[in-house]
Scaffold this motif. Sequence first.
Motif, PDB file in Angstrom:
ATOM      1  N   ASN A 554      10.117  53.654  28.985  1.00 30.79           N
ATOM      2  CA  ASN A 554      10.626  53.811  27.619  1.00 30.79           C
ATOM      3  C   ASN A 554      10.460  55.257  27.161  1.00 30.79           C
ATOM      4  O   ASN A 554      10.104  55.528  26.028  1.00 30.79           O
ATOM      5  N   ARG A 556      11.433  59.453  26.667  1.00 30.36           N
ATOM      6  CA  ARG A 556      12.529  60.282  26.170  1.00 30.36           C
ATOM      7  C   ARG A 556      12.931  61.313  27.223  1.00 30.36           C
ATOM      8  O   ARG A 556      13.198  62.463  26.935  1.00 30.36           O
ATOM      9  N   ASN A 576      14.747  51.449  29.813  1.00 30.49           N
ATOM     10  CA  ASN A 576      15.426  51.663  28.541  1.00 30.49           C
ATOM     11  C   ASN A 576      16.174  52.990  28.625  1.00 30.49           C
ATOM     12  O   ASN A 576      15.587  54.062  28.452  1.00 30.49           O
ATOM     13  N   GLY A 578      18.831  55.968  27.909  1.00 29.58           N
ATOM     14  CA  GLY A 578      19.562  56.712  26.896  1.00 29.58           C
ATOM     15  C   GLY A 578      20.472  57.725  27.548  1.00 29.58           C
ATOM     16  O   GLY A 578      20.693  57.709  28.767  1.00 29.58           O
ATOM     17  N   ALA A 579      20.990  58.631  26.754  1.00 28.75           N
ATOM     18  CA  ALA A 579      21.887  59.650  27.284  1.00 28.75           C
ATOM     19  C   ALA A 579      21.125  60.614  28.195  1.00 28.75           C
ATOM     20  O   ALA A 579      19.902  60.754  28.099  1.00 28.75           O
ATOM     21  N   GLN A 582      17.870  59.626  30.231  1.00 31.40           N
ATOM     22  CA  GLN A 582      16.659  59.169  29.542  1.00 31.40           C
ATOM     23  C   GLN A 582      16.317  57.744  29.947  1.00 31.40           C
ATOM     24  O   GLN A 582      17.148  56.863  29.932  1.00 31.40           O
ATOM     25  N   PHE A 602      20.208  49.739  26.851  1.00 28.02           N
ATOM     26  CA  PHE A 602      20.709  51.032  26.398  1.00 28.02           C
ATOM     27  C   PHE A 602      20.185  51.288  24.993  1.00 28.02           C
ATOM     28  O   PHE A 602      20.312  50.436  24.101  1.00 28.02           O
ATOM     29  N   VAL A 603      19.569  52.458  24.796  1.00 34.65           N
ATOM     30  CA  VAL A 603      18.824  52.725  23.562  1.00 34.65           C
ATOM     31  C   VAL A 603      19.239  54.067  22.955  1.00 34.65           C
ATOM     32  O   VAL A 603      19.964  54.856  23.564  1.00 34.65           O
ATOM     33  N   ASP A 604      18.736  54.292  21.736  1.00 33.03           N
ATOM     34  CA  ASP A 604      18.914  55.567  21.023  1.00 33.03           C
ATOM     35  C   ASP A 604      20.375  55.976  20.897  1.00 33.03           C
ATOM     36  O   ASP A 604      20.736  57.151  21.050  1.00 33.03           O
ATOM     37  N   PHE A 606      22.915  55.365  22.778  1.00 29.44           N
ATOM     38  CA  PHE A 606      23.697  55.520  23.999  1.00 29.44           C
ATOM     39  C   PHE A 606      24.588  54.293  24.178  1.00 29.44           C
ATOM     40  O   PHE A 606      24.099  53.162  24.243  1.00 29.44           O
ATOM     41  N   LYS A 607      25.911  54.518  24.271  1.00 27.11           N
ATOM     42  CA  LYS A 607      26.871  53.416  24.337  1.00 27.11           C
ATOM     43  C   LYS A 607      27.849  53.620  25.484  1.00 27.11           C
ATOM     44  O   LYS A 607      28.980  54.077  25.294  1.00 27.11           O
TER      45      LYS A 607
END
Length: 651
Positions: A554, A556, A576, A578-579, A582, A602-604, A606-607
């Motif tokens: 998890n 960054r 987890n 992210g872009a 991450q 997918f978190v923060d 990020f899609k």
Amino acid sequence: MLFQSPARRPLSTFVALCTLLALGACGSGDELQSSAVVAPAPPADPGFVDSASIPPVPAFVDNAASNQRNDAHFATLDTNAGVRVVARFLDLWQPSTMIVDARASAPAVDGFPAVVASTCSGLVNSGTACGTILNAAVLSQNTQFVVNETVARTQAQADAAYFDDRRNKGYSVTDGMGPLTGAWLGLTQQTTTITSIPANATTTLYNDAGNNTGVGRPANAAFGTVVDFVNAMSTNGSTEPAKRFYKYARPYRWSSSVVVAPTLVPAESATPATDGGFISGHTAEAMRDSMAMAYVVPQRFQEMMSRAMELGENRIVAGMHSPLDVTGGRMQGLAVVAANLYNPANASLKAAAYAQAQSALMAQTSTTSSTFNTFAHSGTTATDRFADYTANRSNYLRRMTFGFSQIEATDAAPVVPKGAELLLETRFPYLSADQRRVVLKTTELPSGYPVMDDAEGWGRLNMFAAADGYGAFNGNVVVSMDATQGGFNALDTWRNPISGAGKLTVQGTGTLRLAGANTFSGGSQIAGGTLEADSASALGTGDVYLGAGSLVVNARGVVSVVGKFTQLANTTLELNIGANGQGSMKVGAQTTVLGGTLHVKFVDGFKPKAGDTITVISGNGSNVKFSAVSVDGFKATPVYASSGVQVHLDS
């Protein structure tokens, strides 16, 4: 969507899938994992468990009762534990000898037996009337620090110093509770009469007529046990014996350049000979009350420790005490609380007070054991003066040394006082007493600072850092948590940068989060529960072995596994993502996955979209095969390659 890998996949089918996805470096599942693959061994057991031995000197916790106010004029290093705990002040200053006048007709002074102190009379303007300076450089810096702070003092700082001086300390430190302050004040029924600074405060002395820590039993059935506990933690806590023994003047008597806060001039004593500066009584009391409150509400442990240290510095800002006075008060305050926790007579009281504080505050805040800690930190810097963790940590460390340089050996072995582990008893309920001693050992300050190298080790204890877990893994560290007990037993975070050659083993059912810049090299083994990596280097520089339970990434950034990564059946790896990678995992050596589940979130913000292929594990992965792969919000297909693992988002 869950993807179940079949026991055997025809090679033609796998090749077709690789062609369809146009993804290179694909191999067959049978080639990547055969039934003959043998799991690597877990990280090697170091073969020993670290410890922190009890110093072979008289322990404060065994002799606290010797520290009595009424014996102040008779106190010596040999007879008084409160004097002895700060004995390294004698490296800097040698107090004069006081002669006790035993004549019955001699009038008492300030409630004490009369004494003849011909070498300790009158003002101490020169700094020599009550003793001999042994280290002029340190003591000069000690006074100059007060000059600098009082000259540069803002009005807001002067006001804070006034409140911390004139209010009862038990009330004053309560705002360290942050979002819990209102509930705490209501439950304790604490009061103060110092609610503002009177216009004539520069000429009139005002004393707090409030009830300090609140109302105890039996009048306060809902919270009286907690109040009684806080009060009990100050037993044998007088600073008068140390003041009378060391006879070191307050800073404004050392230098006319010290500017006492104008509103506190009426608080200056007219009898310098009975008004010692070393040690600071306000600081000691603030530390005792704050430590007691942190014990029953460990969710605010670091904030309460920060509040105590702030009050100590406010004594300097006021011009009433020097940095070394405050350091001595901190040391004695911690020792007193540890002694009272150590006292068997308080065993049932401390357990009942902790239980009452937790249940009553949860009821007041409509929280549970799983949400109470979050609520306790729900304030912002606008509503909670101690909401900034980074600032708290920086200020705490600064206030431990106040800028003094190390004047002796900087590499002396760590020393942990007998009974000090009890200060962390509720903060780390899942650790043993021996483990808590090692936490103190691996987080304390280096040696060499003035006054702080006492024989027992009270001076070097860094309680803020200790509340962030181990500072080093030396040997085998086994952490077993029980989520059913709630609180820190269910979930805890260690934020220290952990060094050492030792190994971490996580067992049980709780979740341990590692959030520091870690360099420990002995590896991590998850044998139950959950280990969560909340920083890129959380897992240190060794192997990671997921044999049972879960590993959650998890961070960054890309989490580094410098050594081997191994995952066995019936386990879960949660990433987890992210872009920019991450939350993905980079393995430096061999990656071996012999079953288990891969769970991707997918978190923060990020899609990714259907059709994307996301790298989740990079590194040497010739023997990798999950039993199941799930990606939140998507149907997905795992793509195994010698360079790692990707997930293709099908739809």
